[in-house]
Write a protein that holds these residues in place. Structure first.
Motif, short mmCIF file in Angstrom:
data_model
loop_
_atom_site.label_atom_id
_atom_site.label_comp_id
_atom_site.label_asym_id
_atom_site.label_seq_id
_atom_site.Cartn_x
_atom_site.Cartn_y
_atom_site.Cartn_z
N ARG A 1 0.82 -1.21 0.00
CA ARG A 1 0.00 0.00 0.00
C ARG A 1 0.86 1.26 0.00
N ALA A 2 2.01 1.18 0.65
CA ALA A 2 2.89 2.35 0.71
C ALA A 2 3.50 2.68 -0.64
N PHE A 3 3.70 1.68 -1.47
CA PHE A 3 4.41 1.89 -2.73
C PHE A 3 3.49 1.82 -3.95
N THR A 4 2.18 1.75 -3.75
CA THR A 4 1.24 1.77 -4.86
C THR A 4 0.24 2.89 -4.64
N THR A 5 -0.50 3.23 -5.70
CA THR A 5 -1.44 4.34 -5.59
C THR A 5 -2.89 3.91 -5.45
N SER A 6 -3.16 2.63 -5.63
CA SER A 6 -4.55 2.19 -5.51
C SER A 6 -4.62 0.88 -4.74
N THR A 7 -5.78 0.63 -4.17
CA THR A 7 -6.00 -0.61 -3.43
C THR A 7 -5.87 -1.81 -4.36
N ALA A 8 -6.38 -1.69 -5.57
CA ALA A 8 -6.31 -2.81 -6.52
C ALA A 8 -4.85 -3.15 -6.84
#
Length: 194
Positions: free
Chosen positions: A41-48
């Motif tokens: 979650r810290a390194f991505t922009t969306s939950t998917a």
């Protein structure tokens, strides 16, 4: 929360999982899920995208269970793998350029609510998102990790982000204070800004 790699039992658990023991595998996942999710979650922009990274990380672990040289460093291996998968997915997303897709048409329909509350909620959400986006990248990463894995210890957060453990608490306080200051500057009511 105890991580698998902290005791000699972690090595036994890894060997059992590698031998096909489903209970051992489930225990590995249960013990480390919040760490993997926090990094994702810290390194991505969306939950998917974070969910995709988590799945890829667990798949890679399943494929490499018998190859781990140091079972005591399972947590570090998961953190590194999740971070690398996040970066790989980010690079792949940058190469994608969908044509003719209207993102609003793909959005999930919201539950009906009266127009006044919808406008206030949307306004507050957009100001929060804008204030959050204006924070330094390190603050955004820290707050994302803490938001998606609130039960994670400072030691785990430290390992996920690669920061000294003693800096997590003070950095969290400074980041939250800065977010609050930015929201108040954006005319968000004080009871909403916290």
């Amino acid at each position: 929360m105890q991580e698998v790699g902290e005791t000699g039992a972690g090595a036994v658990l890894l060997r059992r999982a590698a031998a096909g023991d489903q209970r051992a595998w489930q225990e590995l996942v249960d013990c480390n899920a919040s760490v993997v999710w926090g990094v994702s979650r810290a390194f991505t922009t969306s939950t998917a995208d974070a969910e995709d990274v988590c799945q890829a990380t667990w798949l890679l672990l399943a494929e490499n269970l018998d190859r781990l040289r140091d079972p005591g460093s399972l947590s570090a291996w998961l953190v590194t793998t999740a971070r690398r998968e996040s970066l790989r997915l980010h690079r792949a997303r940058k190469r994608e350029s969908p044509v003719g897709l209207d993102s609003e048409a793909l959005a999930v329909a919201e539950h009906a609510e009266d127009p006044e509350h919808k406008v206030l909620r949307d306004l507050t959400s957009s100001r929060l998102a804008q204030s959050f986006a204006e924070l330094p990248q390190r603050c955004q990463q820290l707050l994302r990790v803490l938001a998606v894995a609130p039960e994670a210890s400072y030691a785990q957060v430290s390992e996920v982000l690669g920061w000294p453990r003693g800096t997590i608490g003070p950095k969290k306080s400074r980041c939250l204070a800065e977010l609050r200051r930015r929201m108040l500057a954006a005319d968000v009511p004080e009871e909403v800004a916290g």
